[in-house]
Design a protein around this motif. Structure first.
Motif, short mmCIF file in Angstrom:
data_model
loop_
_atom_site.label_atom_id
_atom_site.label_comp_id
_atom_site.label_asym_id
_atom_site.label_seq_id
_atom_site.Cartn_x
_atom_site.Cartn_y
_atom_site.Cartn_z
N ALA A 247 1.22 0.20 -1.61
CA ALA A 247 0.65 0.90 -2.84
C ALA A 247 -0.54 0.12 -3.52
O ALA A 247 -1.43 0.57 -4.11
CB ALA A 247 1.95 1.08 -3.79
N ALA A 248 -0.48 -1.13 -3.40
CA ALA A 248 -1.43 -2.13 -3.78
C ALA A 248 -2.75 -2.06 -3.24
O ALA A 248 -3.82 -2.02 -3.82
CB ALA A 248 -1.11 -3.39 -3.99
N VAL A 249 -2.82 -1.65 -1.94
CA VAL A 249 -3.94 -1.72 -1.03
C VAL A 249 -4.68 -0.31 -1.10
O VAL A 249 -5.94 -0.35 -0.87
CB VAL A 249 -3.71 -2.30 0.49
CG1 VAL A 249 -3.10 -1.38 1.19
CG2 VAL A 249 -5.15 -2.69 0.85
N LEU A 250 -3.74 0.69 -1.24
CA LEU A 250 -4.42 2.13 -0.98
C LEU A 250 -5.56 2.23 -2.09
O LEU A 250 -6.53 2.89 -1.30
CB LEU A 250 -3.36 3.10 -1.18
CG LEU A 250 -2.63 3.71 0.02
CD1 LEU A 250 -1.49 4.49 -0.23
CD2 LEU A 250 -3.75 4.27 1.12
N PRO A 251 -5.62 2.26 -3.24
CA PRO A 251 -6.71 2.25 -4.28
C PRO A 251 -7.87 1.44 -3.92
O PRO A 251 -9.04 1.53 -4.31
CB PRO A 251 -6.09 2.15 -5.44
CG PRO A 251 -4.96 1.58 -5.57
CD PRO A 251 -4.33 1.59 -3.95
N GLN A 252 -7.56 0.49 -3.10
CA GLN A 252 -8.90 -0.61 -2.88
C GLN A 252 -9.66 -0.28 -1.54
O GLN A 252 -10.44 -0.85 -1.48
CB GLN A 252 -8.13 -2.10 -2.66
CG GLN A 252 -7.56 -2.70 -3.55
CD GLN A 252 -6.98 -3.96 -3.34
OE1 GLN A 252 -7.21 -4.58 -2.23
NE2 GLN A 252 -5.85 -4.41 -4.09
#
Length: 157
Positions: free
Chosen positions: A47-52
């Motif tokens: 969840a944390a890395v997807l938008p990055q």
């Protein structure tokens, strides 16, 4: 299959070397937490890395790979073997997977999707996060063993 993995890493280098190191580290955390069976952590890391993940060549495939790993991790957290809603790589995303075989040429096509997702996450992390290279390198054999399962179907046996 060592050479197969090396060739895949080389093929993906131009695709994933543009990722910021911070994103690469997050992707490494996705792979390592899944590998160690820390599935709740895997879901959070995904969840944390997807938008990055920045837009560009291969981004949709990498995002799908992370989503597939997340779905399987969430299923395992809930004591299920597979997610209820299976995700698959779209036709245009298949150019970025390690093992591109028709679903009817493998015994378990759903596992192929997960294996391709994990291999892609591994490759992206190896390429984009030099700080995690040693930790990821310790799991290279795990990736090679995954690839071994498809050796015959790939015509490499």
């Amino acid at each position: 299959m060592e050479k197969f993995l090396d060739a895949y890493l080389e093929r993906m280098k131009p695709v994933f070397e543009r990722l910021p190191e911070k994103t690469g580290h997050g992707i490494a955390s996705v792979f390592l937490s899944y590998r160690f069976g820390l599935y709740s952590k895997t879901v959070r890391e995904c969840a944390a890395v997807l938008p990055q993940v920045p837009e560009g060549s291969g981004s949709a495939a990498l995002k799908k790979a992370v989503a597939i790993v997340s779905a399987y991790a969430e299923a395992l957290v809930n004591s299920q073997v597979r997610p209820e809603q299976l995700l698959v790589f779209a036709a245009e995303e298949r150019a970025f997977v390690a093992v591109d075989l028709p679903r009817d040429r493998v015994d378990d096509a759903d596992t192929l999707e997960l294996d391709n997702a994990l291999i892609m996450v591994y490759a992206a992390a190896m390429i984009a996060s030099p700080d995690d290279e040693d930790a990821l390198g310790e799991h290279r054999k795990y990736v090679v063993i995954m690839l071994e399962a498809y050796k015959k179907a790939l015509g490499l046996a």
